[in-house]
Design a protein around this motif. Structure first.
Motif, PDB file in Angstrom:
ATOM      1  N   CYS A   5       0.849  -1.207   0.000  1.00  0.00           N
ATOM      2  CA  CYS A   5       0.000   0.000   0.000  1.00  0.00           C
ATOM      3  C   CYS A   5       0.877   1.247   0.000  1.00  0.00           C
ATOM      4  N   LEU A   6       1.861   1.225   0.870  1.00  0.00           N
ATOM      5  CA  LEU A   6       2.735   2.386   1.032  1.00  0.00           C
ATOM      6  C   LEU A   6       3.479   2.679  -0.261  1.00  0.00           C
ATOM      7  N   GLN A   7       3.880   1.601  -0.925  1.00  0.00           N
ATOM      8  CA  GLN A   7       4.599   1.727  -2.187  1.00  0.00           C
ATOM      9  C   GLN A   7       3.780   2.520  -3.198  1.00  0.00           C
ATOM     10  N   ARG A   8       2.467   2.354  -3.108  1.00  0.00           N
ATOM     11  CA  ARG A   8       1.614   2.979  -4.113  1.00  0.00           C
ATOM     12  C   ARG A   8       1.200   4.400  -3.762  1.00  0.00           C
ATOM     13  N   THR A   9       1.258   4.737  -2.478  1.00  0.00           N
ATOM     14  CA  THR A   9       0.915   6.118  -2.139  1.00  0.00           C
ATOM     15  C   THR A   9       2.106   7.006  -2.459  1.00  0.00           C
ATOM     16  N   THR A  10       1.803   8.248  -2.728  1.00  0.00           N
ATOM     17  CA  THR A  10       2.891   9.168  -3.046  1.00  0.00           C
ATOM     18  C   THR A  10       2.707  10.460  -2.267  1.00  0.00           C
ATOM     19  N   GLY A  11       3.709  11.299  -2.345  1.00  0.00           N
ATOM     20  CA  GLY A  11       3.603  12.641  -1.792  1.00  0.00           C
ATOM     21  C   GLY A  11       3.713  12.667  -0.276  1.00  0.00           C
ATOM     22  N   THR A  32       5.868   6.841   6.432  1.00  0.00           N
ATOM     23  CA  THR A  32       7.195   6.250   6.600  1.00  0.00           C
ATOM     24  C   THR A  32       7.779   6.621   7.956  1.00  0.00           C
ATOM     25  N   ARG A  33       7.643   7.903   8.315  1.00  0.00           N
ATOM     26  CA  ARG A  33       8.072   8.363   9.629  1.00  0.00           C
ATOM     27  C   ARG A  33       7.391   7.544  10.721  1.00  0.00           C
ATOM     28  N   PHE A  34       6.097   7.376  10.526  1.00  0.00           N
ATOM     29  CA  PHE A  34       5.281   6.723  11.539  1.00  0.00           C
ATOM     30  C   PHE A  34       5.741   5.282  11.762  1.00  0.00           C
ATOM     31  N   THR A  35       6.111   4.605  10.673  1.00  0.00           N
ATOM     32  CA  THR A  35       6.527   3.216  10.835  1.00  0.00           C
ATOM     33  C   THR A  35       7.858   3.099  11.558  1.00  0.00           C
ATOM     34  N   GLN A  36       8.623   4.192  11.575  1.00  0.00           N
ATOM     35  CA  GLN A  36       9.927   4.106  12.234  1.00  0.00           C
ATOM     36  C   GLN A  36       9.820   4.133  13.749  1.00  0.00           C
ATOM     37  N   ILE A  37       8.751   4.743  14.240  1.00  0.00           N
ATOM     38  CA  ILE A  37       8.640   4.909  15.700  1.00  0.00           C
ATOM     39  C   ILE A  37       8.636   3.567  16.439  1.00  0.00           C
ATOM     40  N   PRO A  38       7.786   2.603  16.050  1.00  0.00           N
ATOM     41  CA  PRO A  38       7.787   1.351  16.809  1.00  0.00           C
ATOM     42  C   PRO A  38       9.133   0.644  16.804  1.00  0.00           C
ATOM     43  N   LYS A  80       6.114  -4.362  17.109  1.00  0.00           N
ATOM     44  CA  LYS A  80       7.525  -4.142  16.799  1.00  0.00           C
ATOM     45  C   LYS A  80       7.889  -4.639  15.397  1.00  0.00           C
ATOM     46  N   GLU A  81       7.302  -5.762  15.007  1.00  0.00           N
ATOM     47  CA  GLU A  81       7.819  -6.465  13.837  1.00  0.00           C
ATOM     48  C   GLU A  81       7.182  -6.026  12.524  1.00  0.00           C
ATOM     49  N   ILE A  82       5.923  -5.618  12.573  1.00  0.00           N
ATOM     50  CA  ILE A  82       5.287  -5.156  11.329  1.00  0.00           C
ATOM     51  C   ILE A  82       6.079  -3.997  10.714  1.00  0.00           C
ATOM     52  N   PRO A  83       6.409  -2.973  11.521  1.00  0.00           N
ATOM     53  CA  PRO A  83       7.189  -1.887  10.924  1.00  0.00           C
ATOM     54  C   PRO A  83       8.518  -2.368  10.362  1.00  0.00           C
TER      55      PRO A  83
END
Lengths: 289, 143, 329
Positions: A87-93, A100-106, A163-166
């Protein structure tokens, strides 16, 4: 390229370090587990401890339970992570950046932190339960489903997933974005449906990193101690907790047995990882040479 | 460990953390290097640079992304290490996660929460700085 | 049956890549889209392949079926995880054709393409020419009515390029399909196609047969892209052009730039015609296969022309004529 001798020289510091700490500890464990433990005057080399470990039915059940548990939570993490990465791959902008920032937090926060948050949130005396109680949706906190220290290890699974999904997302995004060519377009042009393009093209191309992520997740789930200790169910122990409890009981004569258990756990993890790697490799013949 | 007397020593704790971090660092840097192969090093040598100049001016800048990832990852691994710190440090070396653990276990959530917030700050701020500092130059996107 | 592009516009990141493209593509023909890189050729092809949707405009065919071109990509894009056979079979496999049918069709097409020995190889083990054959086979097995090729021959060496050109021509005649291909080599376009459309800066500048395009470029942009020409600045006075080398009547295409167009070939001659051009000194003679490239000096101005006559001597002065009225852009 550097000559062989230079290469050896360059790798020496690492090798020394590695031997000193890792191999040393591992060999010690093996030796101790074979019954050589001079501190308590045990000098006979024997396989008794392994035999007793394997003949202990509780050890077998606990191992099996831990194995299934680790498999399931690692698989969940990979599936959900894969979905999110695509999903993330397809979103832009801007959303891509934010997400992406959000996934780094966990990834940055320790397990204890998440355990704490979960305890506060979803335990029977936690915030959500409290809100539901206030709203009158449940009449007592006992009606709130048991989500931590529960027999199904839901609390532990949630922590691991968090922890692991991100982690899966991050590593898959790296692979996906390093593929400069979008082969999905080619597949669509040749008449494939979305599902076919995914199964026949995207999945084979990222399967190596997916399996790698799975191995890392699995090994972690299989061998880590603190989360099951805090959030796990006391009756349905998981293997690391079981072994650690043995260890801290302080019975020094039990040491060889503890080490035997340790070695079994490590060797099993390694063998399992190797099997998966082998499978992954045979699936990606195209990538060699 | 006990035999070498590094149990409970600062060196011991650092070494163990190092050991847990190394695989991550190696994996990330290796992936990054594999991306470019050694062709640019070849160019550099061909243009007359010695190995040290090649390393400083070519290999290192090319490894920037991997290096950044490795630093972030190892920092996180080290920060979140609990059991190893506890066992090798003999309980004498209190990192934040070691300190937090007993409070969480004992259900003293308020104190634990304070540690958690501290942890958040101590983790995120340095990571942010590392990330900013290591971006030497932003790639421009040509449309 | 024909294919129509109607007022196609494509915008990406607030930049207009294609501007109002309208084009008719005849059935059973080869259309070359020729233009400099960055002109929007691939973008247009992606629309024909339905990989991209245009921002505005329509792409349709006269038989009411939504047309979709099968694409051969510039970098071939063979699936790296599949063998040659699997790559070729892909299109049929996703249509859930029977295994035996797939086998027969694959064997047949691999034989036609002369890649039967490569069935079990992986793409990274193939040479550029082989990869191209595989990608051609992968598209051809679907028996497309409309085949699209993106710079199909640009990465092949000279001999292989000619071989593939002939090969494509042959299969086009055999299967009676429509081919649209883009290229920035005009010789490639001329050799393969019946019709050439010049795409510059997102606009179709001109469409015609290779000969029409080469002999009668309609605008400065086209003439400049085709190259092999001198542009002499000057001034227009009614139908008269005044420049340092030539003053006299001209045909005016568009008066904005006031440049006299003198292509290297097919305009300048020493044989007397009604249109006297200039007297010039031959400065250099360079041999370029069957012709000579002459560098001429007219006062201070230097121009180049091609000539297959061997009468010229360096340092001598000759009278030159235009074969027809010269064009000013």
């Amino acid at each position: 390229m550097a000559s062989k001798r230079k290469l050896v020289l360059l790798l020496t510091p690492f090798c020394i370090f590695f031997c000193l700490f890792f191999l040393n500890a591992f060999l010690k464990s093996i030796i101790t587990s074979l019954g050589y433990y001079p501190i308590v005057k045990l000098r006979k080399i024997t396989l008794d401890y392994y035999l007793s470990a394997f003949s202990d039915p509780s050890f077998i059940t606990i191992s099996l339970r831990t194995f299934i548990f680790s498999m399931i939570s690692a698989a969940f993490a990979c599936i959900i992570g894969l979905f999110l990465a695509l999903c993330l791959q397809r979103t832009t902008g801007i959303w891509k950046k934010v997400f992406t920032r959000f996934t780094q937090i966990p990834v940055m926060l320790p397990h204890v932190f998440i355990v704490l948050a979960l305890l506060q949130l979803i335990s029977q005396t936690g915030i959500i339960s409290g809100i539901l109680l206030k709203l009158g949706w449940i009449s007592s906190s006992n009606q709130f489903p048991l989500l931590v220290n529960d027999p199904w290890q839901i609390g532990v699974v949630i922590t691991y997933l968090w922890k692991e999904i991100p982690f899966v997302v991050v590593s898959l995004i790296l692979v996906l974005s390093s593929m400069k060519i979008d082969y999905r377009d080619v597949a669509f042009n040749l008449g494939a449906s979305k599902f076919q393009a995914f199964c026949k093209v995207t999945l084979p191309l990222i399967q190596t990193s997916l399996i790698n992520a799975f191995i890392i997740n699995f090994s972690f789930n299989f061998g880590s101690y603190e989360v099951p200790f805090l959030l796990g169910n006391q009756q349905k122990e998981l293997l690391p907790v079981y072994i650690y409890n043995f260890y801290v009981q302080g019975d020094i004569t039990k040491m060889p047995l503890v080490m035997a258990l340790n070695v079994i756990l490590s060797v099993f993890s390694i063998i399992f990882a190797l099997i998966l790697l082998k499978i992954s490799k045979s699936l990606s013949k195209w990538n060699q040479g | 460990m006990i035999k070498y007397g590094i149990n409970g020593s600062y060196f011991g704790v650092v070494s163990v953390h190092c050991m847990f971090c190394l695989p991550y660092a190696i994996k990330l840097l290796e992936d990054n290097l594999a991306l470019y192969g050694d062709k640019y090093e070849g160019v550099s040598t061909n243009l007359g640079a010695n190995w040290w100049q090649t390393f400083i001016r070519v290999t290192l800048p090319l490894s920037k992304n991997g290096l950044k990832g490795a630093i972030l990852m190892t920092y996180i691994v080290s920060m979140t290490q609990y059991l190893a710190t506890l066992m090798i440090g003999d309980g004498k070396y209190l990192t934040l996660s070691v300190r937090m653990f007993p409070f969480t276990q004992a259900g003293r959530y308020k104190i634990a929460a304070i540690y958690a917030i501290t942890f958040l700050i101590v983790t995120i701020i340095p990571l942010y700085i590392i990330e900013k500092v290591l971006i030497f130059r932003r790639g421009r996107h040509l449309s | 049956m024909s294919y129509y592009l109607e007022a196609i516009n494509q915008e990406k990141n607030h930049r207009r890549i294609l501007k109002n493209i309208s084009l008719e593509i005849n059935d059973n023909s080869i259309l070359a889209i020729l233009g400099p890189s960055g002109g929007g050729k691939t973008t247009l092809l992606n629309i024909l392949a339905r990989i991209d949707q245009p921002s505005y405009g329509k792409f349709y065919s006269s038989d009411n079926i939504v047309p979709k071109g099968i694409m051969i990509f510039q970098d071939y894009r063979l699936f790296p995880n599949m063998t040659v056979f699997q790559n070729i079979a892909f299109g049929l496999r996703v249509k859930k054709k029977s295994r035996s049918l797939i086998n027969i069709r694959c064997q047949k097409i691999m034989k036609t393409m002369d890649i039967a020995d490569l069935a079990e190889y992986y793409p990274h083990e193939l040479s550029g020419g082989q990869q191209q054959r595989v990608s051609l086979a992968r598209a051809m097995i679907l028996q497309p009515k409309l085949l699209l090729m993106d710079e199909p021959f640009s990465s092949l060496d000279e001999n292989l390029r000619l071989e593939m050109l002939n090969f494509v021509k042959k299969i086009q005649e055999k299967f009676k399909m429509t081919i649209v291909f883009v290229t920035h080599f005009k010789t490639e376009a001329y050799l393969l196609s019946n019709q050439v459309a010049i795409l510059i800066d997102g606009q179709i500048m001109q469409k015609g047969t290779p000969k029409e395009i080469e002999t009668h470029p309609e605008s400065f942009a086209v003439a400049k892209f085709l190259g092999q020409a001198n542009f002499i600045p000057g001034e227009l006075d009614e139908n008269c052009f005044i420049s340092s080398i030539y003053r006299g009547p001209v045909e005016i295409k568009s008066d904005s730039r006031q440049l006299l167009y003198i292509p290297f070939s097919n305009l300048i001659t020493v044989d007397k015609t009604d249109y006297f051009a200039f007297e010039a000194v031959v400065k250099e003679i360079n041999w370029i296969v069957n012709e000579n490239r002459l560098v001429l000096n007219i006062d201070q101005v230097q121009i180049q022309i091609n000539s297959n006559s061997s009468q010229f001597k360096i340092g001598k002065s000759y009278k030159f004529y235009f074969k027809q009225l010269p064009v000013v852009f």
